[in-house]
Structures are given as structure tokens and as C-alpha cells.
Design a protein around this motif. Structure first.
Motif, PDB file in Angstrom:
ATOM      1  N   UNK A  61       0.740  -1.209  -0.095  1.00  0.00           N
ATOM      2  CA  UNK A  61       0.067   0.007  -0.045  1.00  0.00           C
ATOM      3  C   UNK A  61       0.820   1.208  -0.031  1.00  0.00           C
ATOM      4  N   UNK A  62       1.996   1.386   0.937  1.00  0.00           N
ATOM      5  CA  UNK A  62       2.936   2.450   0.747  1.00  0.00           C
ATOM      6  C   UNK A  62       3.620   2.508  -0.238  1.00  0.00           C
ATOM      7  N   UNK A  63       3.918   1.504  -1.206  1.00  0.00           N
ATOM      8  CA  UNK A  63       4.496   1.694  -2.491  1.00  0.00           C
ATOM      9  C   UNK A  63       3.642   2.240  -3.295  1.00  0.00           C
ATOM     10  N   UNK A  64       2.325   1.824  -3.525  1.00  0.00           N
ATOM     11  CA  UNK A  64       1.498   2.611  -4.479  1.00  0.00           C
ATOM     12  C   UNK A  64       1.221   3.805  -4.204  1.00  0.00           C
ATOM     13  N   UNK A  65       0.968   4.012  -2.905  1.00  0.00           N
ATOM     14  CA  UNK A  65       0.667   5.562  -2.760  1.00  0.00           C
ATOM     15  C   UNK A  65       1.991   6.681  -2.729  1.00  0.00           C
ATOM     16  N   UNK A  66       3.080   6.023  -2.628  1.00  0.00           N
ATOM     17  CA  UNK A  66       4.337   6.850  -2.889  1.00  0.00           C
ATOM     18  C   UNK A  66       4.177   6.996  -4.378  1.00  0.00           C
ATOM     19  N   UNK A  67       4.049   6.014  -5.301  1.00  0.00           N
ATOM     20  CA  UNK A  67       4.175   5.797  -6.927  1.00  0.00           C
ATOM     21  C   UNK A  67       3.231   7.070  -7.086  1.00  0.00           C
ATOM     22  N   UNK A  68       2.052   7.173  -6.806  1.00  0.00           N
ATOM     23  CA  UNK A  68       1.226   8.185  -7.007  1.00  0.00           C
ATOM     24  C   UNK A  68       1.277   9.619  -6.514  1.00  0.00           C
ATOM     25  N   UNK A  69       2.150   9.807  -5.470  1.00  0.00           N
ATOM     26  CA  UNK A  69       2.597  10.913  -5.085  1.00  0.00           C
ATOM     27  C   UNK A  69       1.879  11.368  -3.845  1.00  0.00           C
ATOM     28  N   UNK A  70       1.142  10.444  -3.107  1.00  0.00           N
ATOM     29  CA  UNK A  70       0.436  10.802  -2.016  1.00  0.00           C
ATOM     30  C   UNK A  70       1.437  10.572  -0.711  1.00  0.00           C
ATOM     31  N   UNK A  71       2.560   9.714  -0.632  1.00  0.00           N
ATOM     32  CA  UNK A  71       3.391   9.774   0.539  1.00  0.00           C
ATOM     33  C   UNK A  71       4.730   9.737  -0.100  1.00  0.00           C
ATOM     34  N   UNK A  72       5.677  10.074   0.825  1.00  0.00           N
ATOM     35  CA  UNK A  72       7.138  10.116   0.660  1.00  0.00           C
ATOM     36  C   UNK A  72       7.862   9.087   1.535  1.00  0.00           C
ATOM     37  N   UNK A  73       8.751   8.391   0.752  1.00  0.00           N
ATOM     38  CA  UNK A  73       9.499   7.448   1.652  1.00  0.00           C
ATOM     39  C   UNK A  73      10.780   7.728   1.535  1.00  0.00           C
ATOM     40  N   UNK A  74      11.315   8.139   2.771  1.00  0.00           N
ATOM     41  CA  UNK A  74      12.835   8.471   2.605  1.00  0.00           C
ATOM     42  C   UNK A  74      13.665   7.756   3.533  1.00  0.00           C
ATOM     43  N   UNK A  75      14.534   7.195   2.802  1.00  0.00           N
ATOM     44  CA  UNK A  75      15.517   6.066   3.391  1.00  0.00           C
ATOM     45  C   UNK A  75      16.076   6.257   4.477  1.00  0.00           C
ATOM     46  N   UNK A  76      16.104   5.931   5.692  1.00  0.00           N
ATOM     47  CA  UNK A  76      16.490   6.125   6.870  1.00  0.00           C
ATOM     48  C   UNK A  76      15.918   7.100   7.889  1.00  0.00           C
ATOM     49  N   UNK A  77      14.731   7.908   7.070  1.00  0.00           N
ATOM     50  CA  UNK A  77      14.169   8.818   7.678  1.00  0.00           C
ATOM     51  C   UNK A  77      12.795   8.413   7.971  1.00  0.00           C
ATOM     52  N   UNK A  78      12.081   7.616   7.348  1.00  0.00           N
ATOM     53  CA  UNK A  78      10.660   7.158   7.559  1.00  0.00           C
ATOM     54  C   UNK A  78       9.746   7.559   6.375  1.00  0.00           C
ATOM     55  N   UNK A  79       8.367   7.468   6.768  1.00  0.00           N
ATOM     56  CA  UNK A  79       7.253   7.639   5.657  1.00  0.00           C
ATOM     57  C   UNK A  79       6.585   8.857   6.233  1.00  0.00           C
ATOM     58  N   UNK A  80       6.332   9.885   5.145  1.00  0.00           N
ATOM     59  CA  UNK A  80       5.713  11.035   5.383  1.00  0.00           C
ATOM     60  C   UNK A  80       4.618  11.498   4.463  1.00  0.00           C
ATOM     61  N   UNK A  81       3.693  12.206   4.897  1.00  0.00           N
ATOM     62  CA  UNK A  81       2.639  12.626   3.942  1.00  0.00           C
ATOM     63  C   UNK A  81       3.228  13.582   2.808  1.00  0.00           C
ATOM     64  N   UNK A  82       3.153  13.377   1.455  1.00  0.00           N
ATOM     65  CA  UNK A  82       3.961  13.916   0.399  1.00  0.00           C
ATOM     66  C   UNK A  82       3.584  15.324   0.588  1.00  0.00           C
ATOM     67  N   UNK A  83       4.566  16.135   0.365  1.00  0.00           N
ATOM     68  CA  UNK A  83       4.222  17.581  -0.032  1.00  0.00           C
ATOM     69  C   UNK A  83       3.561  17.964  -0.998  1.00  0.00           C
ATOM     70  N   UNK A  84       2.372  18.925  -0.690  1.00  0.00           N
ATOM     71  CA  UNK A  84       1.531  18.993  -2.073  1.00  0.00           C
ATOM     72  C   UNK A  84       2.174  20.091  -2.842  1.00  0.00           C
TER      73      UNK A  84
END
Length: 252
Positions: A61-84
Motif C-alpha cells: 500500500x505504501x509503495x503504490x501511494x508513494x508511486x502516485x505522489x501521496x506519500x514520501x518514503x525517505x530512506x533512513x528517515x521514514x514515511x511522510x505525507x507527501x508535500x502537496x
């Protein structure tokens, strides 16, 4: 069986992949919690526990939401709500649910209103160069649609609708047409996974008809044909969803 899979055992959700349900619930959680772009989410395991699913389902789920720009996954930092970006600045639109049929219906209704107006204005205002661009992109979409070349058709389809919006000579209409397409792409990615909801050839023929009405300077006809085009898109979309419901069993 996790909770997403249990939900998929009944009702209209039975034909939907588990990760898709989890992605939808995660978006709902973000909206309900009033989270904003840049806010940090729990880990995949933490989110899985929070939403009552497995880590594997949450990872997808996180992968697909990151792919469409809704989440941002930063290596070593975590999962974030993507910047609009500028097209998602409105708080309500930032919580658009790509798999929620009510939201999708509202998107199509808005598209019908906006693109009918762009067609009307284009028929009144388009320059000869703009008319040629509209015609060329419409004819290209028909050629590629008849050949069922999905990727090529998608490019021609975008060029056609963008060309009509440009000819409408209003930057706000043009921006809204682009915005609608971004939201529609999210829905296509989550619900159709690269498939198409209906006949590309039919869509191409409708593009050509709209282009001819614009070239003839007939605003009323252009509005009628563009509205019919969006209506057809909605019917094809709904038919595709029904077919998925009847041809796919519960996800295991």
C-alpha cells in the motif's frame, strides 16, 4: 487472513486486492487525523498494527501511494505525507480518495463541467494553428486507439485535451484540465493497474468529432460532443468496475 482480506470477502470489495483496500484506509486515516504534507507517519509495522493488517499488505500500500505522489518514503528517515504541489494545495482536494466511487463520480462530474466549457470557448476562440493542433492530436488518438496502443493513445489523449484547453484561452481552465488528469491518473493506477476502462477507438472517434465542431466554430455542437465524450467515459468506467466484480473472486 488479515482485516483487509476479511473486508474483501463481502460486498463490492470482494474483487479488490487487499493492498488496495489498505491504501484507501491509510488515506482515510491521514484525512481523519488532519495530517498535513511533511507530517511523519509510523513505520510500516506501526501502520499495519494501527490499521489491523499485515506488514506485507502495508508495504504494498505504501509503495503504490508513494508511486502516485501521496506519500514520501525517505530512506533512513521514514514515511511522510507527501508535500502537496500547487495542484493539491486545497486541503479538501489533498484528501481525494482515488478508489472511492463517490469521489470518482464527483471528479467526472467536475470534468464534464470544465471540459464542456473549454470546448465551447475553443470553438469560439481557437486560432487556425490551435485548430490544427486539436485536429492532429484527435486524429492521432484515433489512429493509436484503433491499433489499441495504450501508451501512445494516452499521450495523444492528453495532447488533445490540453490543446482544447489552451485554445479556450483561460489559464484557470487550462490548469483545471491538467489537475483533473492528475487525479484521474491516480484512480487509473489504483483501480485498473495499467489497464484501460473502455474502448480507445470509441474515445478517438469522439475526439475527432469534437475537433471538427471546434474547427467549424460551432460552440453548441462542441459542448454537446464533449459532454457526450465524458458521459461515455463514465459509462465505460462503471462497466469496467462491474466486470471486475463479476469476474474476480475474493483475494487470498
Amino acid at each position: 487472513m488479515d482485516s483487509a482480506e476479511r473486508a474483501a470477502d463481502g460486498g463490492g470489495d470482494r474483487y479488490r486486492p487487499g493492498y488496495e483496500l489498505v491504501a484507501e484506509r491509510l488515506l482515510q486515516h491521514i484525512a481523519e487525523q488532519g495530517l498535513h504534507p511533511g507530517d511523519r507517519l509510523p513505520t510500516e509495522q506501526g501502520l499495519a498494527e494501527l490499521l489491523g493488517t499485515t506488514r506485507n499488505q502495508m508495504r504494498e500500500a505504501v509503495k503504490v501511494l508513494a508511486a502516485i505522489g501521496r506519500l514520501s518514503v525517505r530512506r533512513g528517515a521514514g514515511i511522510f505525507v507527501a508535500a502537496a504541489d500547487r495542484t493539491l494545495a486545497d486541503e479538501e482536494l489533498a484528501h481525494f480518495q482515488p478508489t472511492d466511487m463517490a469521489h470518482v463520480s464527483m471528479l467526472l462530474d467536475f470534468r464534464r463541467l470544465i471540459e464542456a466549457e473549454t470546448a465551447r470557448r475553443a470553438a469560439s476562440l481557437a486560432t487556425p494553428i490551435q485548430v490544427r493542433k486539436i485536429r492532429e492530436s484527435a486524429e492521432e488518438s484515433l489512429r493509436l486507439g484503433t491499433a489499441n496502443e495504450v501508451r501512445g493513445f494516452a499521450r495523444a489523449d492528453q495532447q488533445f485535451h490540453d490543446a482544447v484547453a489552451i485554445a479556450a484561452d483561460n489559464i484557470f481552465l487550462q490548469s483545471n484540465v491538467a489537475n483533473i488528469r492528475r487525479f484521474a491518473a491516480q484512480t487509473d493506477t489504483l483501480l485498473f493497474h495499467g489497464d484501460v476502462p473502455g474502448s480507445l477507438e470509441v474515445a478517438g472517434r469522439q475526439h475527432v468529432a469534437v475537433a471538427e465542431a471546434i474547427a467549424e466554430g460551432d460552440p453548441d455542437r462542441a459542448v454537446q460532443l464533449m459532454t457526450a465524450h465524458i458521459d461515455t467515459t463514465q459509462r465505460q468506467f462503471e462497466r469496467k468496475i462491474r466486470n471486475r466484480m463479476f469476474t474476480q473472486g475474493p483475494q487470498q
